[in-house]
Motif scaffolding. Structure first.
Motif, mmCIF file in Angstrom:
data_model
loop_
_atom_site.group_PDB
_atom_site.id
_atom_site.type_symbol
_atom_site.label_atom_id
_atom_site.label_comp_id
_atom_site.label_asym_id
_atom_site.label_seq_id
_atom_site.Cartn_x
_atom_site.Cartn_y
_atom_site.Cartn_z
ATOM 1 N N GLY A 100 0.813 -1.210 0.000
ATOM 2 C CA GLY A 100 0.000 0.000 0.000
ATOM 3 C C GLY A 100 0.847 1.261 0.000
ATOM 4 N N GLU A 101 1.912 1.251 0.795
ATOM 5 C CA GLU A 101 2.816 2.395 0.849
ATOM 6 C C GLU A 101 3.561 2.569 -0.477
ATOM 7 N N PHE A 102 3.928 1.446 -1.095
ATOM 8 C CA PHE A 102 4.559 1.516 -2.419
ATOM 9 C C PHE A 102 3.615 2.187 -3.415
ATOM 10 N N GLY A 103 2.340 1.805 -3.370
ATOM 11 C CA GLY A 103 1.367 2.395 -4.279
ATOM 12 C C GLY A 103 1.197 3.879 -4.051
ATOM 13 N N GLU A 104 1.144 4.282 -2.801
ATOM 14 C CA GLU A 104 1.006 5.699 -2.472
ATOM 15 C C GLU A 104 2.211 6.499 -2.956
ATOM 16 N N LEU A 105 3.394 5.948 -2.750
ATOM 17 C CA LEU A 105 4.618 6.610 -3.192
ATOM 18 C C LEU A 105 4.663 6.703 -4.718
ATOM 19 N N ALA A 106 4.247 5.631 -5.393
ATOM 20 C CA ALA A 106 4.225 5.630 -6.854
ATOM 21 C C ALA A 106 3.309 6.728 -7.388
ATOM 22 N N ALA A 107 2.164 6.933 -6.743
ATOM 23 C CA ALA A 107 1.228 7.956 -7.201
ATOM 24 C C ALA A 107 1.840 9.352 -7.090
ATOM 25 N N VAL A 108 2.558 9.607 -6.010
ATOM 26 C CA VAL A 108 3.191 10.918 -5.815
ATOM 27 C C VAL A 108 4.217 11.187 -6.915
ATOM 28 N N LEU A 109 5.048 10.198 -7.205
ATOM 29 C CA LEU A 109 6.144 10.400 -8.155
ATOM 30 C C LEU A 109 5.675 10.327 -9.605
ATOM 31 N N ALA A 110 4.713 9.460 -9.894
ATOM 32 C CA ALA A 110 4.228 9.319 -11.263
ATOM 33 C C ALA A 110 3.492 10.569 -11.732
ATOM 34 N N ALA A 111 2.996 11.365 -10.798
ATOM 35 C CA ALA A 111 2.266 12.581 -11.159
ATOM 36 C C ALA A 111 3.184 13.684 -11.680
ATOM 37 N N GLU A 112 4.495 13.510 -11.513
ATOM 38 C CA GLU A 112 5.448 14.538 -11.912
ATOM 39 C C GLU A 112 5.903 14.349 -13.359
ATOM 40 N N GLU A 113 5.763 15.395 -14.158
ATOM 41 C CA GLU A 113 6.180 15.336 -15.556
ATOM 42 C C GLU A 113 7.659 15.014 -15.685
ATOM 43 N N GLY A 114 8.458 15.483 -14.736
ATOM 44 C CA GLY A 114 9.901 15.294 -14.810
ATOM 45 C C GLY A 114 10.384 13.904 -14.460
ATOM 46 N N VAL A 115 9.498 13.044 -13.976
ATOM 47 C CA VAL A 115 9.860 11.663 -13.671
ATOM 48 C C VAL A 115 9.477 10.794 -14.862
ATOM 49 N N ALA A 116 10.473 10.162 -15.482
ATOM 50 C CA ALA A 116 10.229 9.387 -16.699
ATOM 51 C C ALA A 116 9.782 7.960 -16.405
ATOM 52 N N ALA A 117 10.238 7.397 -15.288
ATOM 53 C CA ALA A 117 9.918 6.016 -14.953
ATOM 54 C C ALA A 117 10.116 5.800 -13.463
ATOM 55 N N LEU A 118 9.580 4.693 -12.967
ATOM 56 C CA LEU A 118 9.702 4.329 -11.561
ATOM 57 C C LEU A 118 10.481 3.026 -11.450
#
Length: 308
Positions: free
Chosen positions: A110-128
């Motif tokens: 669940g925490e991984f999913g929450e963290l992924a949502a925060v970072l994936a929302a950023e245009e400057g992040v190309a991949a996780l």
């Protein structure tokens, strides 16, 4: 002359690298620290140090120790937290010119999913990139990367919140069958695999009778682990249909080609950045020159052509 670009299929938007040379998480800071030593846009991609939802202080000192042909570390994923990274650090990175990959650390799916949502929302992040070499505190401390079911749960949780961003799962070598782990996370939706993370090791001082690391055990990296990394990449590349990024002991352009020869699409450079902070920038030039000398004109013509 070879076109150095590499495309890693996955997600709604495949990840295109300027060349096969990326940095490894935890060895290149957030990237901005290395701007005095080279042009960041020259790199294939930058994988920043592991990010968690909340800031982490990391483990007590000493947490890095030199070993023959390698290094032990138990830094403990010290970082400023995801929110600080996207607000303060990411804008300083040349993300329009070079892919920035965020490395994720968490303690349950669940925490991984929450963290992924925060970072994936950023245009400057190309991949996780998902670090599954961490414990699931809700399952008694089981290491995600050592249990295919837990690794799959984490992968699914990140994929659900990653949007259009490709998800890279970083595999641990500290398993009985790494190909089995690779297939488990591929089936769970991973777009790309990176391997390997560090081997578990330790060092001791016979004079003080104490361990070299305050944490006692840590991760072994550097040239000493390259044969293990090559074996793992070779096994994983044969076992899955998604791209593989090779990691482990790269100190030369020849090393890069060895990983590509056994099936990797790209590589990540780690410990060598501690030896020479300008190493990864020089490696890009060395790789291009080596390909020209060897007559390599297309990555597809060379990749995975090991004769066995």
């Amino acid at each position: 002359m070879i076109d150095m670009h590499v495309t890693l299929p996955g997600g709604l938007h495949p990840l295109t690298l300027n060349n096969p040379v990326m940095t490894a998480s935890g060895t290149f800071g957030y990237g901005v620290e290395f701007t005095p030593y080279g042009d960041l846009t020259k790199l294939g991609g930058i994988v920043v140090k592991g990010l968690s939802l909340a800031p982490r202080r990391g483990n007590p000192m000493p947490r890095v120790a030199e070993t023959p042909c390698g290094m032990l570390n138990a830094v403990g994923l010290q970082n400023d937290g995801a929110e600080y990274f996207v607000r303060t650090t990411l804008p300083k990175l040349p993300w329009r010119e070079v892919p920035i990959v965020a490395n994720l650390y968490a303690c349950d799916p669940g925490e991984f999913g929450e963290l992924a949502a925060v970072l994936a929302a950023e245009e400057g992040v190309a991949a996780l990139e998902v670090n599954i070499s961490c414990p699931n505190v809700k399952e008694g401390g089981v290491i995600f990367g050592q249990d295919p079911r837990q690794a799959a749960k984490v992968t699914e949780a990140v994929k659900m919140r990653a949007g259009s961003k490709p998800v890279i799962v970083k595999l641990s070598p500290n398993v009985t069958d790494i190909a089995h782990m690779a297939r488990a996370v591929e089936d769970a939706g991973a777009d790309v695999l990176s391997c390997i993370n560090t081997l578990t090791g330790m060092g001791v001082d016979i004079n003080t009778r104490k361990p070299l690391l305050a944490n006692v055990v840590g991760g072994l990296s550097g040239p000493a682990i390259k044969p293990v990394a090559l074996r793992c990449v070779w096994q994983v590349a044969k076992a899955v249909s998604i791209p593989v990024i090779g990691i482990g002991g790269i100190t030369s352009a020849e090393d890069v080609l060895e990983f590509l020869l056994v099936g990797a699409h790209a590589v990540q450079v780690g410990t060598a950045n501690f030896i020479r902070p300008d190493f990864v920038f020089r490696l890009v030039d060395d790789l291009a020159a080596l390909c020209e000398r060897m007559g390599i004109e297309q990555w597809d013509d060379f990749r995975g052509t090991l004769k066995v």
